[in-house]
Design an enzyme around this catalytic site. Structure first.
Site, PDB file in Angstrom:
ATOM      1  N   HIS A 119      42.051  43.996  34.105  1.00 22.17           N
ATOM      2  CA  HIS A 119      42.884  43.429  35.396  1.00 22.17           C
ATOM      3  C   HIS A 119      43.225  44.271  36.340  1.00 22.17           C
ATOM      4  O   HIS A 119      42.986  45.588  36.272  1.00 22.17           O
ATOM      5  CB  HIS A 119      43.995  42.766  34.486  1.00 22.17           C
ATOM      6  CG  HIS A 119      43.784  41.455  33.634  1.00 22.17           C
ATOM      7  ND1 HIS A 119      43.307  40.424  34.290  1.00 22.17           N
ATOM      8  CD2 HIS A 119      43.873  41.315  32.348  1.00 22.17           C
ATOM      9  CE1 HIS A 119      43.212  39.516  33.338  1.00 22.17           C
ATOM     10  NE2 HIS A 119      43.348  39.870  31.936  1.00 22.17           N
ATOM     11  N   ASP A 149      43.150  42.700  42.995  1.00 26.38           N
ATOM     12  CA  ASP A 149      42.633  41.446  43.083  1.00 26.38           C
ATOM     13  C   ASP A 149      42.440  40.841  44.537  1.00 26.38           C
ATOM     14  O   ASP A 149      41.313  40.297  44.747  1.00 26.38           O
ATOM     15  CB  ASP A 149      43.992  40.454  42.161  1.00 26.38           C
ATOM     16  CG  ASP A 149      43.682  40.491  40.640  1.00 26.38           C
ATOM     17  OD1 ASP A 149      42.569  41.223  40.216  1.00 26.38           O
ATOM     18  OD2 ASP A 149      44.086  39.623  40.005  1.00 26.38           O
TER      19      ASP A 149
END
Length: 353
Positions: A119, A149
């Site tokens: 992540h 991200d």
């Protein structure tokens, strides 16, 4: 075409939809449209949603028919997933040589970590960026999950896709755009790498000009336990900072031997008033001093209001589309709700030449 996922792909698809693209998001059966935000998710705004079981021959064929007519497809699965579904670049580009096939992963499609889970925080950890944050001797803080991200992922996906569309106008051919978040974050940090190469950046935290090491580039606690951001790097801004604080100039601003004493002087003065009192003091002064706002305060700030930087759609406050265009201004086209999706066959029929 957006193959439903978390992270960079829906964010990139949101921006394309904001800018006028006709985006179809393909969700899996039983998959929540908005797994993190419940029934309201601005990141999913502006799409047509369909549900397709990509393990079903009929649904997969319908999705392939959409891909054969699409300009762009975005996917963010682990390496090999789209290939196993029969929707990888080879069959898709065979059916549609003009398609731009945008792919994003965390680690990249090759290397020892290519198949590993991860992540945002994991990707930042391997770039050097996470290790540069926070106080010396303490664990690095957990930043908002936007650096990997979005800064390193969706923004590079968008850049690559749009550049490929420009190139297609010349060549007539699409291509695969391969984005890795670890690569993107590295490029975002290019200035730091440049300073390291020049010998003006040390890897020790808070020892540099732009990481809180300099007392004139730091965040200070005010008397009401709120905070003031100070970024008075240039001498004229530094002079305005001292003037606003009521402090006399002492020595060279960039003499590091004076920094501890200067930091203490600034901290003592800032702590003597509330944040909003300092906002009034520095109003109209070019001192590069700003209040540290909450999200609620940010949406209500006069600068944001003057630019209509936030909008309310379906009762949800959200950032307005950006960038802005003179001839073709964009507007958010609704906030996604967990409602019945559009029939897949209906969308296929609409897209069929």
């Amino acid at each position: 075409m957006e193959m439903a996922a978390l992270g960079p792909v829906p964010h990139a698809a949101m921006m394309l939809a904001d800018l006028g693209a006709d985006v179809v998001r393909v969700d899996r059966p039983g998959g929540a449209m908005s797994p993190l935000a419940g029934a309201f998710d601005p990141v999913l705004r502006g799409r047509t949603h369909v549900v397709a079981d990509l393990k079903s021959d009929g649904d997969r064929d319908a999705v392939m028919e959409l891909l054969a007519a699409a300009d762009v497809v975005l996917e963010g699965f682990r390496p090999g997933v789209m290939e196993r579904l029969g929707l990888g670049p080879e069959p898709v580009t065979a059916a549609n040589p003009r398609i731009v096939y945008g792919r994003v992963t965390g680690w990249g499609r090759a290397g020892p970590l290519a198949d590993a889970a991860g992540h945002d925080l994991n990707y930042l950890a391997l770039t050097g960026v996470l290790g540069a944050l926070g106080e010396p001797g303490a664990a690095p803080p957990v930043p908002l999950a936007v650096l990997g991200d979005y800064a390193g992922g969706s923004m590079f996906l968008l850049t690559g896709v749009l550049a490929a569309l420009v190139e297609r106008a010349v060549s007539g051919r699409g291509q695969v755009v391969d984005v890795a978040m670890v690569d993107g974050v590295g490029v975002v940090a290019a200035k730091v790498w440049a300073m390291r190469g020049a010998g003006t950046w040390a890897d020790e935290r808070r020892s540099n000009l732009l990481d809180g090491g300099a007392p004139f580039y730091d965040v200070y606690r005010c008397g009401d336990d709120r905070y003031l951001a100070v970024a008075a790097i240039e001498p004229q801004f530094f002079a305005a900072l001292l003037d606003g604080l009521g402090l006399a100039a002492e020595g060279d601003q960039h003499d590091r031997t004076t920094w501890p004493a200067l930091r203490a002087r600034i901290a003592g003065r800032v702590a003597s008033r509330t944040r909003d009192e300092w906002v009034e003091v520095f109003a109209g002064r070019d001192a590069c001093v700003s209040p540290v706002l909450s999200f609620a305060e940010a949406a209500a700030h006069p600068q944001a209001r003057a630019r209509d930087a936030f909008v309310t759609v379906d009762g949800v406050v959200q950032p307005a589309p950006s960038p802005r265009f003179a001839r073709t201004p964009a507007a958010p086209r609704g906030t996604a709700r967990d409602t019945a999706p559009t029939d897949l066959g209906t969308v296929v029929a609409a897209w069929r030449p």
